[in-house]
Design a protein around this motif. Structure first.
Motif, PDB file in Angstrom:
ATOM      1  N   THR A  34      65.104  58.028  93.803  1.00 43.31           N
ATOM      2  CA  THR A  34      64.016  57.424  92.084  1.00 43.31           C
ATOM      3  C   THR A  34      63.643  58.573  91.471  1.00 43.31           C
ATOM      4  N   HIS A  35      63.118  59.578  92.370  1.00 41.89           N
ATOM      5  CA  HIS A  35      62.733  60.812  91.073  1.00 41.89           C
ATOM      6  C   HIS A  35      63.965  61.321  90.698  1.00 41.89           C
ATOM      7  N   LEU A  36      64.847  62.068  91.369  1.00 39.92           N
ATOM      8  CA  LEU A  36      65.982  62.267  90.744  1.00 39.92           C
ATOM      9  C   LEU A  36      66.990  61.930  90.571  1.00 39.92           C
ATOM     10  N   ASP A  37      68.423  61.861  89.403  1.00 41.79           N
ATOM     11  CA  ASP A  37      69.242  61.296  89.676  1.00 41.79           C
ATOM     12  C   ASP A  37      70.560  61.760  90.198  1.00 41.79           C
ATOM     13  N   PRO A  38      71.655  61.315  91.457  1.00 40.83           N
ATOM     14  CA  PRO A  38      72.210  62.091  91.961  1.00 40.83           C
ATOM     15  C   PRO A  38      72.808  63.314  91.389  1.00 40.83           C
ATOM     16  N   GLN A  39      73.419  62.878  90.149  1.00 42.48           N
ATOM     17  CA  GLN A  39      73.959  64.039  89.741  1.00 42.48           C
ATOM     18  C   GLN A  39      73.227  65.476  89.897  1.00 42.48           C
ATOM     19  N   THR A  40      71.744  64.912  89.529  1.00 42.96           N
ATOM     20  CA  THR A  40      70.429  66.677  88.935  1.00 42.96           C
ATOM     21  C   THR A  40      71.013  66.598  90.233  1.00 42.96           C
ATOM     22  N   ILE A  41      70.373  66.091  91.756  1.00 39.98           N
ATOM     23  CA  ILE A  41      70.684  66.728  93.401  1.00 39.98           C
ATOM     24  C   ILE A  41      71.940  67.704  93.228  1.00 39.98           C
ATOM     25  N   LEU A  42      72.872  66.998  92.766  1.00 38.25           N
ATOM     26  CA  LEU A  42      73.658  67.915  93.121  1.00 38.25           C
ATOM     27  C   LEU A  42      74.067  69.479  92.363  1.00 38.25           C
ATOM     28  N   THR A  43      73.945  68.799  91.550  1.00 36.41           N
ATOM     29  CA  THR A  43      74.193  70.283  90.735  1.00 36.41           C
ATOM     30  C   THR A  43      72.907  71.412  91.163  1.00 36.41           C
ATOM     31  N   VAL A  44      71.931  71.018  91.672  1.00 35.41           N
ATOM     32  CA  VAL A  44      70.828  71.998  91.679  1.00 35.41           C
ATOM     33  C   VAL A  44      71.497  72.907  92.713  1.00 35.41           C
ATOM     34  N   PHE A  45      71.197  71.296  93.451  1.00 32.72           N
ATOM     35  CA  PHE A  45      71.893  72.127  95.171  1.00 32.72           C
ATOM     36  C   PHE A  45      73.593  73.166  94.323  1.00 32.72           C
ATOM     37  N   GLU A  46      74.378  72.664  93.861  1.00 28.83           N
ATOM     38  CA  GLU A  46      75.029  73.867  93.443  1.00 28.83           C
ATOM     39  C   GLU A  46      75.023  75.147  92.684  1.00 28.83           C
ATOM     40  N   LEU A  47      73.684  75.092  91.885  1.00 26.35           N
ATOM     41  CA  LEU A  47      73.205  76.043  91.013  1.00 26.35           C
ATOM     42  C   LEU A  47      72.811  77.189  91.628  1.00 26.35           C
ATOM     43  N   VAL A  48      71.825  76.582  92.759  1.00 25.95           N
ATOM     44  CA  VAL A  48      71.056  77.754  93.433  1.00 25.95           C
ATOM     45  C   VAL A  48      71.363  77.459  94.839  1.00 25.95           C
ATOM     46  N   GLY A  49      71.766  77.052  95.931  1.00 28.16           N
ATOM     47  CA  GLY A  49      72.647  76.758  96.701  1.00 28.16           C
ATOM     48  C   GLY A  49      71.337  75.964  98.039  1.00 28.16           C
ATOM     49  N   ALA A  50      71.397  75.705  98.801  1.00 26.60           N
ATOM     50  CA  ALA A  50      70.866  74.879 100.317  1.00 26.60           C
ATOM     51  C   ALA A  50      69.981  76.154 100.262  1.00 26.60           C
ATOM     52  N   ALA A  51      70.067  77.512 100.858  1.00 28.58           N
ATOM     53  CA  ALA A  51      68.678  78.485 101.312  1.00 28.58           C
ATOM     54  C   ALA A  51      67.580  78.507 100.608  1.00 28.58           C
ATOM     55  N   ASN A  52      68.015  77.974  99.143  1.00 30.57           N
ATOM     56  CA  ASN A  52      66.753  78.151  98.301  1.00 30.57           C
ATOM     57  C   ASN A  52      66.349  76.073  97.509  1.00 30.57           C
ATOM     58  N   ILE A  53      66.835  75.730  98.593  1.00 24.64           N
ATOM     59  CA  ILE A  53      66.045  74.274  97.831  1.00 24.64           C
ATOM     60  C   ILE A  53      65.496  73.385  99.754  1.00 24.64           C
ATOM     61  N   LEU A  54      64.655  73.299  99.340  1.00 28.58           N
ATOM     62  CA  LEU A  54      63.510  72.443 100.182  1.00 28.58           C
ATOM     63  C   LEU A  54      63.594  70.828 100.123  1.00 28.58           C
ATOM     64  N   LEU A  55      64.244  70.617 100.387  1.00 30.18           N
ATOM     65  CA  LEU A  55      64.125  68.970 100.393  1.00 30.18           C
ATOM     66  C   LEU A  55      62.777  68.009 100.834  1.00 30.18           C
ATOM     67  N   VAL A  56      62.295  66.943 100.543  1.00 36.05           N
ATOM     68  CA  VAL A  56      60.837  66.715 100.116  1.00 36.05           C
ATOM     69  C   VAL A  56      60.709  65.069 100.905  1.00 36.05           C
ATOM     70  N   SER A  57      59.983  64.525 101.304  1.00 37.38           N
ATOM     71  CA  SER A  57      59.507  62.434 100.791  1.00 37.38           C
ATOM     72  C   SER A  57      58.933  62.782 100.075  1.00 37.38           C
ATOM     73  N   ASP A  58      57.745  63.741  99.707  1.00 36.74           N
ATOM     74  CA  ASP A  58      57.124  62.995  98.700  1.00 36.74           C
ATOM     75  C   ASP A  58      56.200  61.762  98.940  1.00 36.74           C
ATOM     76  N   ALA A  59      56.605  61.282 100.263  1.00 32.00           N
ATOM     77  CA  ALA A  59      55.923  60.439 101.011  1.00 32.00           C
ATOM     78  C   ALA A  59      54.218  59.999 101.449  1.00 32.00           C
ATOM     79  N   ILE A  60      54.862  58.276 100.849  1.00 33.41           N
ATOM     80  CA  ILE A  60      53.043  57.631 100.913  1.00 33.41           C
ATOM     81  C   ILE A  60      52.757  57.330 101.662  1.00 33.41           C
ATOM     82  N   ALA A  61      51.698  55.992 101.671  1.00 30.72           N
ATOM     83  CA  ALA A  61      51.273  55.155 102.753  1.00 30.72           C
ATOM     84  C   ALA A  61      51.505  53.797 103.013  1.00 30.72           C
ATOM     85  N   ALA A  62      53.398  53.340 101.752  1.00 28.46           N
ATOM     86  CA  ALA A  62      53.545  52.836 101.882  1.00 28.46           C
ATOM     87  C   ALA A  62      54.817  52.838 102.912  1.00 28.46           C
ATOM     88  N   THR A  63      55.114  54.147 102.912  1.00 21.29           N
ATOM     89  CA  THR A  63      56.787  54.574 103.863  1.00 21.29           C
ATOM     90  C   THR A  63      56.325  54.181 105.412  1.00 21.29           C
TER      91      THR A  63
END
Length: 405
Positions: free
Chosen positions: A274-303
């Motif tokens: 929802t917050h990011l297109d799948p291609q954006t997600i993949l592009t960032v992983f390929e550009l900066v590497g998993a070691a420099n990425i923090l996957l987060v939920s930003d989960a709210i009360a509705a989760t």
């Protein structure tokens, strides 16, 4: 004190496919005694030494408990406004959902409410339910406030900052701020001096300002005695809450990507589809590497609950089709996915499973200074293990050596 709903502690071993630290062991074993792992590796190298086998379904994947650095609540509770009982229920729900280590994120509020929330959450940290607190503001840009209430946003105020830090009782781990605001440099220095990681976000700054802020924060963290991965700032939900990257006006995102690629920052990605297109997600992983990425939920009360109306720091949020927006607007207001959902979405976007898991386990653990405690399956680490199906659905959760009901 621990959340209720645990089943018996003790020692046992599990067999399955291990995915941890970016590597895979196809025929693996994870063994634990009490709240500690005593073995994680190939089955042929394992000696049970009298430990019973804990049966798991054939084809199970064994992974470390997930680590979420940006989470506003769940199961009906908003960490910014919940009382202690509700906050405990949210933490217990998130643990059962596979996020065995998390920061509780708060949003800007009137000072009295913000201070009270920090005090409640600090108590949960002391009880081991939370690993710390993330304050998303209040020193951020009204221009890029997103779902944050503009009336509660301020230019950096060192007196208010001191009160927030005191209320956090040593549990404030990271704070989102906008580096273009007057006094932001002094704010960042004060944060690092108190052991709080600066995270740039909800910012309208230009690329040069972002680059300077990240460099200053890195220097401050190093001077404060942080080491390894911990000696770097983070970026609050990259691309969200900031101007889009444009070829003639690159904005903060360009500097954040460069810093991450150099290992000088870690960028959060809300990879929920929802917050990011799948291609954006993949592009960032390929550009900066998993070691420099923090996957987060930003989960709210509705989760964890159905569509409807929920609160986020006193603001009304409408959830429809799992998409959370400020009531009456199209402004995204956090997420409704758990961190395991986010990992699954990242993998569905083309990110290799070992990479997606690393960005949700060992990388955030290292940023938080917990690299020798959680986020990996190694002897001596905390006994936090998820049992997943081949489709990455949750089958069981072991947290601190106890199976969660």
């Amino acid at each position: 004190m621990e959340a209720s709903g645990h089943t018996g502690a003790g020692g046992a071993f599990l067999r399955g496919r291990i995915v941890s630290d970016g590597t895979v062991v196809e025929n693996g074993v994870v063994a634990y005694d009490g709240d500690r792992l005593v073995f994680a590796g190939p089955y042929p190298e394992f000696s049970p030494q009298g430990r019973p086998e804990h049966d798991v379904p054939a084809g199970s994947i064994l992974v470390p408990g997930l680590v979420d650095m940006h989470c506003h609540g769940g199961f009906g509770a908003d960490f910014s406004s919940a009382d202690e009982d509700a906050a405990r229920r949210a933490a217990a729900f998130l643990h059962r959902s596979g996020t065995t280590t998390l920061l509780a994120s708060t949003v800007p509020a009137p000072p009295a409410q913000a201070l009270a929330a920090l005090q409640v959450l600090a108590g949960l940290c002391a009880d081991g339910l939370l690993a710390g607190i993330h304050a998303e503001g209040p020193f951020v840009s009204t221009e890029c406030s997103g779902a944050l209430e503009p009336a509660h946003l301020n230019d950096p105020d060192l007196e208010l900052l001191a009160r927030l830090i005191d209320a956090g009782q040593g549990q404030l781990r990271t704070m989102t701020y906008a580096p273009e605001l007057a006094g932001a440099g002094e704010l960042a220095d004060r944060l690092t001096a108190h052991g709080v990681i600066p995270s740039i976000g909800h910012t309208a700054c230009d690329s040069a300002t972002a680059a300077t802020a990240l460099a200053q924060a890195s220097e401050g963290l190093a001077s404060a005695g942080f080491d390894g991965y911990s000696a770097r700032p983070t970026v609050t939900h990259l691309f969200n809450g900031m101007p889009p990257l444009h070829h003639r006006s690159p904005g903060p995102a360009a500097a954040c990507l460069r810093a991450a690629a150099a290992g000088a920052a870690a960028v959060e990605l809300i990879a929920d589809g929802t917050h990011l297109d799948p291609q954006t997600i993949l592009t960032v992983f390929e550009l900066v590497g998993a070691a420099n990425i923090l996957l987060v939920s930003d989960a709210i009360a509705a989760t964890g609950l159905e569509d409807g109306e929920y609160g986020l720091g006193g603001r009304l949020v409408t959830v429809a089709g799992g998409r959370a927006t400020l009531a009456g607007t199209d402004t995204l207001a956090g997420g409704t996915s758990t961190l395991l959902d986010v990992v699954r979405t990242a993998v569905g976007s083309g990110v290799p499973l070992p990479d997606a898991l690393a960005s949700a386990t060992s990388v955030p653990a290292a940023v938080l200074g917990l690299a020798d405690e959680v986020g990996s399956l190694h002897a001596g680490f905390r006994a936090d293990v998820l049992v997943l199906t081949p489709e990455l659905r949750l089958n069981a959760v072991l947290r601190k050596g106890r199976w969660l009901a």
